[in-house]
Each structure stands twice: as C-alpha cells, then as structure tokens.
Design a protein around this motif. Structure first.
Motif, PDB file in Angstrom:
ATOM      1  N   ASN A 117       0.814  -1.108   0.188  1.00 37.13           N
ATOM      2  CA  ASN A 117      -0.103   0.017   0.172  1.00 37.13           C
ATOM      3  C   ASN A 117       0.814   1.131   0.041  1.00 37.13           C
ATOM      4  OD1 ASN A 117       0.846   0.785   2.772  1.00 37.13           O
ATOM      5  ND2 ASN A 117      -0.811  -1.105   3.375  1.00 37.13           N
ATOM      6  N   ARG A 118       0.134   2.569  -0.150  1.00 42.56           N
ATOM      7  CA  ARG A 118       1.263   3.699  -0.461  1.00 42.56           C
ATOM      8  C   ARG A 118       2.093   3.899   0.779  1.00 42.56           C
ATOM      9  NH1 ARG A 118       4.127   6.380  -0.707  1.00 42.56           N
ATOM     10  NH2 ARG A 118       4.671   8.338  -1.373  1.00 42.56           N
ATOM     11  N   GLY A 119       1.437   3.686   1.999  1.00 39.30           N
ATOM     12  CA  GLY A 119       2.427   3.874   3.252  1.00 39.30           C
ATOM     13  C   GLY A 119       3.597   2.941   3.381  1.00 39.30           C
ATOM     14  N   ALA A 120       3.156   1.565   2.917  1.00 42.06           N
ATOM     15  CA  ALA A 120       4.008   0.465   3.221  1.00 42.06           C
ATOM     16  C   ALA A 120       5.359   0.735   2.011  1.00 42.06           C
ATOM     17  CB  ALA A 120       3.570  -0.839   2.747  1.00 42.06           C
ATOM     18  N   VAL A 121       5.068   1.579   0.796  1.00 39.55           N
ATOM     19  CA  VAL A 121       6.144   1.740  -0.002  1.00 39.55           C
ATOM     20  C   VAL A 121       7.257   2.534   0.628  1.00 39.55           C
ATOM     21  CG1 VAL A 121       6.848   3.103  -2.096  1.00 39.55           C
ATOM     22  CG2 VAL A 121       4.656   1.777  -2.054  1.00 39.55           C
ATOM     23  N   ASP A 122       7.232   3.523   1.601  1.00 36.95           N
ATOM     24  CA  ASP A 122       7.945   4.274   2.106  1.00 36.95           C
ATOM     25  C   ASP A 122       8.890   3.493   3.048  1.00 36.95           C
ATOM     26  OD1 ASP A 122       7.057   6.622   0.801  1.00 36.95           O
ATOM     27  OD2 ASP A 122       5.777   7.076   2.466  1.00 36.95           O
ATOM     28  N   ASP A 123       8.243   2.752   3.829  1.00 36.57           N
ATOM     29  CA  ASP A 123       8.911   1.589   4.756  1.00 36.57           C
ATOM     30  C   ASP A 123       9.715   0.857   4.119  1.00 36.57           C
ATOM     31  OD1 ASP A 123       7.644   3.153   6.915  1.00 36.57           O
ATOM     32  OD2 ASP A 123       5.845   1.482   6.948  1.00 36.57           O
ATOM     33  N   TRP A 124       9.240   0.110   2.981  1.00 40.32           N
ATOM     34  CA  TRP A 124       9.897  -0.911   2.433  1.00 40.32           C
ATOM     35  C   TRP A 124      11.333  -0.484   1.521  1.00 40.32           C
ATOM     36  CZ3 TRP A 124      10.015  -5.995   2.432  1.00 40.32           C
ATOM     37  CH2 TRP A 124      10.744  -6.679   1.255  1.00 40.32           C
ATOM     38  N   ILE A 125      11.184   0.643   1.084  1.00 37.81           N
ATOM     39  CA  ILE A 125      12.386   1.111   0.189  1.00 37.81           C
ATOM     40  C   ILE A 125      13.473   1.967   1.085  1.00 37.81           C
ATOM     41  CG2 ILE A 125      10.938   1.220  -1.922  1.00 37.81           C
ATOM     42  CD1 ILE A 125      11.108   4.220  -1.726  1.00 37.81           C
ATOM     43  N   ASP A 126      13.112   2.240   2.360  1.00 34.35           N
ATOM     44  CA  ASP A 126      13.812   2.867   3.379  1.00 34.35           C
ATOM     45  C   ASP A 126      15.315   2.107   3.405  1.00 34.35           C
ATOM     46  OD1 ASP A 126      15.206   4.490   5.168  1.00 34.35           O
ATOM     47  OD2 ASP A 126      13.525   4.227   6.508  1.00 34.35           O
ATOM     48  N   PRO A 127      16.402   2.705   3.119  1.00 37.08           N
ATOM     49  CA  PRO A 127      17.969   2.198   3.019  1.00 37.08           C
ATOM     50  C   PRO A 127      18.395   2.167   4.548  1.00 37.08           C
ATOM     51  CG  PRO A 127      18.136   4.146   1.982  1.00 37.08           C
ATOM     52  CD  PRO A 127      16.464   4.167   2.298  1.00 37.08           C
ATOM     53  N   ALA A 128      17.753   2.997   5.367  1.00 40.25           N
ATOM     54  CA  ALA A 128      18.283   3.209   6.628  1.00 40.25           C
ATOM     55  C   ALA A 128      17.773   1.994   7.533  1.00 40.25           C
ATOM     56  CB  ALA A 128      17.958   4.415   7.091  1.00 40.25           C
ATOM     57  N   VAL A 129      16.881   1.047   7.095  1.00 38.43           N
ATOM     58  CA  VAL A 129      16.571   0.077   8.257  1.00 38.43           C
ATOM     59  C   VAL A 129      17.588  -0.854   8.530  1.00 38.43           C
ATOM     60  CG1 VAL A 129      15.060  -2.076   8.244  1.00 38.43           C
ATOM     61  CG2 VAL A 129      14.024   0.122   7.100  1.00 38.43           C
ATOM     62  N   PRO A 130      17.935  -1.040   9.805  1.00 40.51           N
ATOM     63  CA  PRO A 130      19.073  -1.856  10.054  1.00 40.51           C
ATOM     64  C   PRO A 130      18.827  -3.265   9.774  1.00 40.51           C
ATOM     65  CG  PRO A 130      18.453  -0.437  11.926  1.00 40.51           C
ATOM     66  CD  PRO A 130      17.262  -0.521  10.880  1.00 40.51           C
ATOM     67  N   SER A 131      19.889  -3.921   9.294  1.00 41.38           N
ATOM     68  CA  SER A 131      19.860  -5.505   8.874  1.00 41.38           C
ATOM     69  C   SER A 131      18.799  -6.241   9.945  1.00 41.38           C
ATOM     70  CB  SER A 131      21.139  -5.967   8.763  1.00 41.38           C
ATOM     71  OG  SER A 131      21.952  -5.420   7.742  1.00 41.38           O
ATOM     72  N   SER A 132      19.220  -5.910  11.409  1.00 44.35           N
ATOM     73  CA  SER A 132      18.540  -6.500  12.438  1.00 44.35           C
ATOM     74  C   SER A 132      16.852  -6.341  12.182  1.00 44.35           C
ATOM     75  CB  SER A 132      18.827  -6.120  13.693  1.00 44.35           C
ATOM     76  OG  SER A 132      18.686  -5.003  13.829  1.00 44.35           O
ATOM     77  N   ASN A 133      16.576  -5.393  11.664  1.00 45.64           N
ATOM     78  CA  ASN A 133      15.002  -5.113  11.536  1.00 45.64           C
ATOM     79  C   ASN A 133      14.351  -5.552  10.176  1.00 45.64           C
ATOM     80  OD1 ASN A 133      15.389  -3.799  13.956  1.00 45.64           O
ATOM     81  ND2 ASN A 133      14.949  -1.746  13.326  1.00 45.64           N
ATOM     82  N   VAL A 134      15.338  -6.204   9.298  1.00 43.68           N
ATOM     83  CA  VAL A 134      14.563  -6.661   8.036  1.00 43.68           C
ATOM     84  C   VAL A 134      13.644  -7.517   8.191  1.00 43.68           C
ATOM     85  CG1 VAL A 134      15.242  -7.355   5.890  1.00 43.68           C
ATOM     86  CG2 VAL A 134      16.576  -5.755   6.464  1.00 43.68           C
ATOM     87  N   PRO A 135      13.948  -8.831   9.008  1.00 44.51           N
ATOM     88  CA  PRO A 135      12.941  -9.777   9.159  1.00 44.51           C
ATOM     89  C   PRO A 135      11.637  -9.221   9.557  1.00 44.51           C
ATOM     90  CG  PRO A 135      15.239 -10.431  10.029  1.00 44.51           C
ATOM     91  CD  PRO A 135      15.225  -9.094   9.783  1.00 44.51           C
ATOM     92  N   PRO A 136      11.497  -8.447  10.671  1.00 44.26           N
ATOM     93  CA  PRO A 136      10.327  -8.054  11.105  1.00 44.26           C
ATOM     94  C   PRO A 136       9.625  -7.128   9.976  1.00 44.26           C
ATOM     95  CG  PRO A 136      11.980  -6.899  12.423  1.00 44.26           C
ATOM     96  CD  PRO A 136      12.592  -8.107  11.818  1.00 44.26           C
TER      97      PRO A 136
END
Length: 224
Positions: A167-186
């Motif tokens: 969804n439109r909001g999930a696009v922002d979260d998904w492409i964010d390159p600042a997400v730490p590797s440990s937070n990728v599974p959640p």
C-alpha cells in the motif's frame, strides 16, 4: 508497463526520474521495468528515484546475466536465507509500480489469462529487490526481482502465488535504506501482514497475451 513517469512523480515525491519510458502491454522477464529506490546522491543526500532495471535479478557475484532468467521472482518465505537474495533484501529493496499484471489460471480448456489491476484505479506497487552487476564494458546493469507470497482471497482462485503488494504507506517503509539489518526480518513480516488481496481487481483477457510478440493495449481488454 504503460505508466507515464509524470503521473508518478507527485504521488511518490520523486526527486529523480531516469526511467526510460516506453509503453508496453506484454512484458516478459528480461525486459526493462521501472523501480522506485532511495539512494544517496554524490553529495550524500538521500534521493528518491525512478530507475530502469532489467527484470530478473543478477547479483554482483554472478558470472553472467543468464542467472537473471531464473530470478524474476523471489519467494518471501525464503528470501532472507537464499544466497541469491539475502544481501539485496538487507540493503537494496525497491518498489515496482505497474498498472497491472497478468496471471494464468489452469482450466480444462487450457490456460486462461487474467488481468489484475488496482481496485479503484491507479498503480499497483509490488515489493521488489534490486542489484548492480558490472558489465564487460564496466558499466553497471541494474536488475530487479518481485517478491511473491501464497495467494489469498479471490486471487487464489486463479493461481497459488501472488506478488507482495505494497500500500502507499508501505512503499516508504519498504524502500527505506536506513533500516538496520536486524530489523529486516520484522519488516518483511509486517509487509506481508499488510497485503490486501481485496485491493486488486481482475478480469479475463484474450489468450494472445501468451505470445510475447503481441504487444498493444487491446491485450488488456476484457473478454467474455
């Protein structure tokens, strides 16, 4: 792939559009498609870009591009562990915007193609990954793959798999390159939990779409 980049620029707050736009209505793996990414520019500023990518992921360690024809989809259930995808899922996530896509239903009379599009109009956004591969001329090939999951809702009546829709909001979260590797599974788990098959509508189309040499808006027209 008939979305004009100009129609996406405002909705997605794009800073740079370098997608080489050519309207197409029958797009097989190996074709060039648009992807939405966030990357640092030469001055270290985070920019949102619409780039051109070859559909079929080619990781940096690949010997040639042929591997991409086996990696146009990535199963969300194993994407965190598969050597093909486990680096890009951590650092190089993208969204693939499309007006619709085709899926084939197996029937007694053969395979029946369906056109899937966004309920209410507008683009569909699919969760994707992207990679860079250095070509023999030292230029970089950008490639992409689309995440899939077990089909749900009315879409499972056509096929047992479906893309991971954003969804439109999930696009922002998904492409964010600042997400730490440990937070990728959640992040993957959260993204999957938000997928709503009711956001997609469908209609039958003619079987001529099964031949990739056919290309035109008539391929998307409903049939009885």
């Amino acid at each position: 792939m008939s979305l004009d980049p100009a129609d996406l620029a405002d909705e997605l707050r794009l800073d740079v559009v370098s997608y080489d736009y050519t309207p197409r209505y029958n797009v097989p793996p190996g074709s060039f498609v648009p992807i939405v990414v966030e990357r640092l520019d030469d001055e270290g500023q985070l920019t949102r870009r619409l780039e051109t990518a070859s559909w079929g992921l080619v990781p940096g360690w690949a010997k040639d591009t042929k591997i991409g024809f086996k990696a146009f989809n990535a199963r969300s259930e194993t994407v965190l562990e598969k050597p093909m995808f486990r680096q890009s899922i951590k650092r190089r996530r993208c969204a693939v915007p499309v007006p619709g896509y085709y899926e084939w239903e197996t029937t007694e009379d053969g395979k029946q193609p369906w056109m899937m599009s966004a309920a209410g109009g507008g683009p569909l956004f699919m969760a994707g990954l992207f990679e860079f591969w250095k070509q023999p001329d030292q230029s970089w090939l950008v490639s992409t793959t689309i995440l899939t999951m077990e089909a749900a809702g009315h879409l499972q009546d056509v096929h047992h798999r479906m893309p991971v829709f954003l969804n439109r909001g999930a696009v922002d979260d998904w492409i964010d390159p600042a997400v730490p590797s440990s937070n990728v599974p959640p992040l993957v788990e959260s993204t999957l939990s938000q997928v709503d098959p009711a956001s997609v509508t469908r209609h039958k189309v003619g079987r001529s779409v099964g031949n990739v040499r056919n290309d035109g808006p008539e391929l998307t027209a409903p049939v009885a």
